[in-house]
Design an enzyme around this catalytic site. Structure first.
Site, short mmCIF file in Angstrom:
data_model
loop_
_atom_site.label_atom_id
_atom_site.label_comp_id
_atom_site.label_asym_id
_atom_site.label_seq_id
_atom_site.Cartn_x
_atom_site.Cartn_y
_atom_site.Cartn_z
NE ARG A 13 -2.79 -1.44 3.09
CZ ARG A 13 -3.55 -1.19 4.44
NH1 ARG A 13 -4.31 -0.28 4.65
NH2 ARG A 13 -2.97 -1.83 5.33
N GLY A 76 2.83 -15.64 7.49
CA GLY A 76 2.11 -14.90 8.67
C GLY A 76 3.14 -14.58 9.86
CD GLU A 150 -5.10 -11.62 14.25
OE1 GLU A 150 -4.94 -10.56 13.67
OE2 GLU A 150 -4.63 -11.62 15.39
CG ASN A 223 -0.18 -1.02 7.46
OD1 ASN A 223 0.87 -1.82 7.41
ND2 ASN A 223 -0.80 -0.86 8.57
CE LYS A 347 33.38 25.91 -3.26
NZ LYS A 347 34.12 25.35 -4.51
CG ASN A 373 32.85 46.28 3.68
OD1 ASN A 373 32.48 46.07 2.71
ND2 ASN A 373 32.42 47.15 4.65
CB SER A 401 30.32 47.46 -5.60
OG SER A 401 29.85 48.05 -4.24
C1 UD1 Z 1 -1.22 -8.15 13.35
C2 UD1 Z 1 -1.78 -9.09 14.56
C3 UD1 Z 1 -2.86 -8.56 15.20
C4 UD1 Z 1 -2.62 -7.06 15.63
C5 UD1 Z 1 -2.09 -6.11 14.55
C6 UD1 Z 1 -1.44 -5.21 15.18
C7 UD1 Z 1 -1.21 -11.47 13.98
C8 UD1 Z 1 -1.69 -12.71 13.32
N1 UD1 Z 1 -2.14 -10.37 14.07
O1 UD1 Z 1 -2.18 -8.26 12.52
O2 UD1 Z 1 -3.32 -9.11 16.21
O3 UD1 Z 1 -3.74 -6.42 15.94
O4 UD1 Z 1 -0.92 -7.01 13.76
O5 UD1 Z 1 -1.06 -4.37 13.86
O6 UD1 Z 1 -0.17 -11.16 14.29
N2 UD1 Z 1 5.15 -9.55 8.92
C9 UD1 Z 1 6.26 -10.36 8.59
N3 UD1 Z 1 6.00 -11.73 7.96
C10 UD1 Z 1 4.70 -11.99 7.57
C11 UD1 Z 1 3.53 -11.35 8.02
C12 UD1 Z 1 3.98 -10.09 8.76
O7 UD1 Z 1 7.29 -10.13 8.70
O8 UD1 Z 1 4.78 -13.27 7.09
C13 UD1 Z 1 5.32 -8.18 9.50
C14 UD1 Z 1 4.87 -7.18 8.65
O9 UD1 Z 1 5.75 -6.37 8.02
C15 UD1 Z 1 4.16 -6.31 9.90
C16 UD1 Z 1 3.90 -7.02 11.06
O10 UD1 Z 1 4.49 -8.40 10.73
O11 UD1 Z 1 5.13 -5.52 10.23
C17 UD1 Z 1 2.26 -7.30 11.09
O12 UD1 Z 1 2.01 -7.86 9.99
P1 UD1 Z 1 0.26 -7.61 9.46
O13 UD1 Z 1 0.29 -8.42 8.21
O14 UD1 Z 1 0.35 -6.21 9.42
O15 UD1 Z 1 -0.30 -8.19 10.78
P2 UD1 Z 1 -1.75 -7.73 10.78
O16 UD1 Z 1 -2.80 -8.69 9.76
O17 UD1 Z 1 -2.17 -6.28 10.86
CA CA Z 2 -1.04 -4.46 10.45
#
Ligand code: UD1
Ligand code: CA
Length: 454
Positions: A13, A76, A150, A223, A347, A373, A401
């Site tokens: 995004r 995740g 979630e 984001n 400079k 000056n 000048s």
């Molecule tokens: C997550 C939490 C949610 C919380 C929210 C707060 C989980 C399952 N959920 O949700 O409970 O309220 O954050 O903002 O944890 N990331 C990785 N690798 C991945 C996935 C994510 O590095 O595979 C990192 C992302 O870059 C980000 C952070 O983890 O910085 C959170 O990921 P995001 O997908 O935004 O989580 P949410 O679904 O918003």
């Molecule tokens: Ca998030």
């Protein structure tokens, strides 16, 4: 304690080629803010989990005490933390932070760490008026946390819960290893949720506690460019407040931008619309006028920048007056009480005490003595198209000048250069040097007259 920073998200995004965690807030990458906060907690090690475009992230921000774990593909948050586990050692706790949540305070994290001491799991949570999108904290009848659900997996009743998961937590490493091994991706998003470890901790009888930040913005993530701009203003307000707490007069804290470090003495005053970049040090009583840009500079006590001045790579002595509309470039060294006025550019030059160039001048690659000056329209011709040459102007020189000093050239102590001089050879001390066609007046000369119209 070990710190794990999740930074593998794609940041789609942001609509940018630059990885999200490298997007700047207050002039520094988002992740650099998180690293600084983590370092302030003096952890054993910091493990950054990186993914998309991550090699660039690693190149830009690698440093001592940092280890890197690649997450590919991204399955995740639970899967992300799991990638870090081989780098962590049992017997201590792991604090999980996020590369796109830049403004968490050290004090809040210290409270969270304290809550996690003794082998418990501690979560940072906040109550929001609109909890949409976040994981909800589910508690039992006694108010004890039982799990996190979630948004996409929640029932209508669970969605009504306003206490949400910020994502930031601390847990014992060997337990975390075990729980992460047991997390599945059987949920609405088909992801391995870090949040699933809470129910596992409860089942294992590990105490789960919650801590709240001093302010909600400490937990906000980035984001989109809109959110980046919102956090930028919050970050800038924090910087302005810290400056004011230190005694600086900030005319309007909403119109100040510090993109680096700004160190101020006593009774410093900063007018509206100023931007400070890199490392800037303002001595006691320095006043910065409206709309100045100051980068990597040290201004001596009592120095005044008049509005719309651009000062870079410069150091000044005391009580200098610069601007309005002056520009000093890298390598400018001004001694005490030097005055540079409107449309003066300096400079790679040193200018000694009490010297002045008050209007329309270019001083480049020059050594200027005391009490000199420099008249309006004076230019050091320092560049012959291939090489740069120096101009030396000794003490007490007066430059008329519209003078050009064709470098390399030296003007001796106490010399005067007549207005309009093009100096191509050294000027001796104490004398008037002038290069100019002699002025003549023709008596009886008549201006041509147009023939009368018929
Ligand atoms: C997550 C939490 C949610 C919380 C929210 C707060 C989980 C399952 N959920 O949700 O409970 O309220 O954050 O903002 O944890 N990331 C990785 N690798 C991945 C996935 C994510 O590095 O595979 C990192 C992302 O870059 C980000 C952070 O983890 O910085 C959170 O990921 P995001 O997908 O935004 O989580 P949410 O679904 O918003
Ligand atoms: Ca998030």
């Amino acid at each position: 304690m070990d710190v794990v920073i999740l930074a593998a998200g794609k940041g789609t995004r942001m609509r940018s080629d630059l990885p999200k965690v490298l997007q700047p807030l207050a002039g520094r990458p988002l992740l650099a803010h998180v690293l600084e906060t983590a370092q302030a907690l003096a952890p054993r090690r910091i493990c950054v989990v990186y993914g998309h475009g991550g090699e660039l992230v690693r190149e830009r921000l690698d440093g001592p005490g940092l280890v890197w774990a690649r997450q590919e593909p991204q399955l995740g948050t639970g899967h992300a933390v799991q990638q870090a586990m081989p780098q962590l050692e049992d017997g201590d706790a792991a604090l999980v932070l996020y590369g796109d949540v830049p403004l968490t305070s050290v004090a809040t994290l210290e409270r969270l760490c304290a809550a996690g001491e003794g082998g418990g799991l501690a979560l940072l949570t906040v109550a929001l008026d609109d909890p949409t999108g976040y994981g909800r904290i589910i508690r039992d009848a006694n108010g004890r946390v039982v799990r996190i659900v979630e948004q996409k997996d929640a029932t209508a009743e669970e969605l009504a819960v306003r206490e949400v998961n910020t994502g930031i937590l601390i847990a014992p490493i060997e337990r975390l290893r075990d729980w992460l091994g047991r997390v599945t991706n059987r949920n609405a998003q088909g992801e391995y949720y870090l949040t699933d470890i809470i129910a596992l901790a409860v089942a294992d009888g590990v105490p789960v506690s919650t801590v709240q930040p001093a302010a909600v913005w400490e937990t906000l993530g980035v984001n989109s460019k809109r959110q980046l701009a919102e956090l930028e203003r919050i970050g800038q307000r924090n910087i302005a407040e810290a400056l004011m707490d230190g005694g600086v007069t900030v005319i309007d804290p909403a119109r100040l931008d510090v993109r680096g470090t700004l160190e101020c003495g006593r009774d410093v005053e900063i007018d509206v619309g100023c931007v400070f970049e890199g490392r800037v040090v303002l001595g006691d009583g320095v006043r910065v006028g409206a709309h100045c840009v100051v980068r990597d500079a040290t201004l001596g006590a009592g120095t005044r920048l008049a509005p719309f001045s651009h000062v870079e790579g410069t150091s000044t002595g005391e009580a200098c007056v610069i601007g309005p509309y002056a520009r000093t470039r890298p390598g400018t060294r001004l001694a005490d009480e030097v005055h540079l006025g409107n449309f003066v550019e300096v400079k790679n030059s040193t200018i000694d005490a009490h010297s002045k160039a008050n209007h329309l001048a270019y001083v480049g690659d020059a050594d200027v003595g005391q009490r000199v000056n420099i008249g309006a329209g004076t230019i050091t011709c320092n560049y012959d198209g291939a090489n740069k040459h120096r101009t030396v102007i000794e003490d007490d020189v007066f430059i008329g000048s519209d003078t050009q000093l064709v470098a390399p050239v030296r003007v001796g102590r106490g010399a005067t250069l007549g207005a309009g001089t093009t100096l191509t050879k050294d000027a001796p001390p104490e004398q008037l040097t002038v290069s100019r066609a002699r002025q003549a007046s023709l008596a009886g000369w008549k201006r041509p007259v147009k023939p009368a119209k018929k």
